[in-house]
Design a protein around this motif. Sequence first.
Motif, mmCIF file in Angstrom:
data_model
loop_
_atom_site.group_PDB
_atom_site.id
_atom_site.type_symbol
_atom_site.label_atom_id
_atom_site.label_comp_id
_atom_site.label_asym_id
_atom_site.label_seq_id
_atom_site.Cartn_x
_atom_site.Cartn_y
_atom_site.Cartn_z
ATOM 1 N N LEU A 59 20.990 -26.503 23.117
ATOM 2 C CA LEU A 59 20.599 -26.295 21.719
ATOM 3 C C LEU A 59 20.504 -27.634 20.989
ATOM 4 O O LEU A 59 19.515 -27.911 20.303
ATOM 5 C CB LEU A 59 21.601 -25.375 21.024
ATOM 6 N N VAL A 60 21.510 -28.461 21.147
ATOM 7 C CA VAL A 60 21.519 -29.774 20.481
ATOM 8 C C VAL A 60 20.362 -30.636 20.977
ATOM 9 O O VAL A 60 19.671 -31.283 20.181
ATOM 10 C CB VAL A 60 22.876 -30.483 20.714
ATOM 11 N N ALA A 61 20.120 -30.615 22.290
ATOM 12 C CA ALA A 61 19.025 -31.422 22.842
ATOM 13 C C ALA A 61 17.678 -30.961 22.296
ATOM 14 O O ALA A 61 16.806 -31.784 21.976
ATOM 15 C CB ALA A 61 19.036 -31.339 24.364
ATOM 16 N N ALA A 67 14.383 -33.010 15.253
ATOM 17 C CA ALA A 67 15.110 -33.407 14.037
ATOM 18 C C ALA A 67 16.151 -34.465 14.363
ATOM 19 O O ALA A 67 17.324 -34.321 14.028
ATOM 20 C CB ALA A 67 15.763 -32.174 13.405
ATOM 21 N N ALA A 68 15.710 -35.526 15.013
ATOM 22 C CA ALA A 68 16.646 -36.553 15.477
ATOM 23 C C ALA A 68 17.403 -37.197 14.324
ATOM 24 O O ALA A 68 18.543 -37.651 14.491
ATOM 25 C CB ALA A 68 15.896 -37.616 16.266
ATOM 26 N N HIS A 69 16.789 -37.259 13.140
ATOM 27 C CA HIS A 69 17.454 -37.947 12.025
ATOM 28 C C HIS A 69 18.550 -37.093 11.384
ATOM 29 O O HIS A 69 19.233 -37.562 10.473
ATOM 30 C CB HIS A 69 16.421 -38.394 10.988
ATOM 31 N N GLU A 70 18.722 -35.850 11.839
ATOM 32 C CA GLU A 70 19.838 -35.021 11.371
ATOM 33 C C GLU A 70 21.085 -35.345 12.208
ATOM 34 O O GLU A 70 21.787 -34.476 12.683
ATOM 35 C CB GLU A 70 19.491 -33.530 11.499
ATOM 36 N N SER A 71 21.310 -36.645 12.373
ATOM 37 C CA SER A 71 22.342 -37.081 13.317
ATOM 38 C C SER A 71 23.742 -36.602 12.940
ATOM 39 O O SER A 71 24.547 -36.262 13.815
ATOM 40 C CB SER A 71 22.330 -38.603 13.459
ATOM 41 N N SER A 72 24.052 -36.557 11.643
ATOM 42 C CA SER A 72 25.411 -36.170 11.249
ATOM 43 C C SER A 72 25.709 -34.718 11.631
ATOM 44 O O SER A 72 26.801 -34.395 12.087
ATOM 45 C CB SER A 72 25.621 -36.381 9.749
ATOM 46 N N THR A 121 17.883 -26.331 10.667
ATOM 47 C CA THR A 121 16.645 -26.088 11.425
ATOM 48 C C THR A 121 15.597 -25.355 10.599
ATOM 49 O O THR A 121 14.414 -25.374 10.954
ATOM 50 C CB THR A 121 16.931 -25.280 12.706
ATOM 51 N N GLU A 122 16.013 -24.728 9.515
ATOM 52 C CA GLU A 122 15.065 -24.058 8.624
ATOM 53 C C GLU A 122 14.007 -25.026 8.096
ATOM 54 O O GLU A 122 12.905 -24.625 7.739
ATOM 55 C CB GLU A 122 15.809 -23.436 7.434
ATOM 56 N N ASN A 123 14.342 -26.300 8.027
ATOM 57 C CA ASN A 123 13.437 -27.307 7.472
ATOM 58 C C ASN A 123 12.408 -27.819 8.472
ATOM 59 O O ASN A 123 11.620 -28.715 8.127
ATOM 60 C CB ASN A 123 14.237 -28.501 6.935
ATOM 61 N N TYR A 124 12.400 -27.287 9.699
ATOM 62 C CA TYR A 124 11.529 -27.823 10.751
ATOM 63 C C TYR A 124 10.693 -26.698 11.367
ATOM 64 O O TYR A 124 11.094 -26.072 12.351
ATOM 65 C CB TYR A 124 12.364 -28.529 11.823
ATOM 66 N N PRO A 125 9.521 -26.447 10.785
ATOM 67 C CA PRO A 125 8.681 -25.348 11.282
ATOM 68 C C PRO A 125 8.305 -25.477 12.749
ATOM 69 O O PRO A 125 8.254 -24.480 13.472
ATOM 70 C CB PRO A 125 7.424 -25.428 10.396
ATOM 71 N N ASN A 126 8.051 -26.698 13.206
ATOM 72 C CA ASN A 126 7.689 -26.880 14.617
ATOM 73 C C ASN A 126 8.848 -26.510 15.540
ATOM 74 O O ASN A 126 8.642 -25.950 16.613
ATOM 75 C CB ASN A 126 7.243 -28.323 14.885
ATOM 76 N N LEU A 127 10.050 -26.847 15.107
ATOM 77 C CA LEU A 127 11.233 -26.476 15.891
ATOM 78 C C LEU A 127 11.372 -24.963 15.936
ATOM 79 O O LEU A 127 11.633 -24.379 16.984
ATOM 80 C CB LEU A 127 12.487 -27.113 15.284
#
Length: 201
Positions: A59-61, A67-72, A121-127
């Motif tokens: 899931l994280v991968a 969304a790599a910049h959601e690092s925190s 993840t709601e902010n990433y339609p492609n995801l």
Amino acid sequence: MFEPLRHLKHAAFASLFGASLLLGGCGINNIPADKQQVNAAWSQVLNEYQRRTDLIPNLVATVKGYAAHESSVLEAVTDARAKVTQTRIPANILTNPKAFHAFERNQATLGGALARLLVVTENYPNLKADQNFLTLQAQLEGTENRIAVARRDYILAVQQYDTELTTIPGRWYHSLFYASYQPIQNFTISEQAQQTPQVKF
């Protein structure tokens, strides 16, 4: 001359057999039977939590790919998973309040981190359109439902066992035959707090 002794022996055996049947019917075996039910329910709780833990790396991968910049948020999930997997579960965890509640806190922390990840993840339609992510999300949701059921079954089993230890006649049997059996720890964090919120894609 030995006839009366033989009859006495048969009478004693019959009395002993009758007493054992009576005790068996009066619940003398309830405490060990209830303890076995608690152990079975606990094993299922552990199985479901392990299933959730196993889903997290994929899931994280997958999320990291979009969304790599959601690092925190990703680090919080990874760290919470690491804490869960690195914490040793002692054999006496069910009767050890400190160990049991540490386990519970770690799982709640992991659940909270997963909840935050799913909200992000709601902010990433492609995801949200990624088939691998959709599969993982469905598996995670199913696992959270199984965790809820396993927790409920465990809670009920512990309530039955602890009630048997503290009410008559179970309290008498506990003091006479099962003194080594101790009260079992139960969950104190609400089921709602443990569950990952359902995020629909």
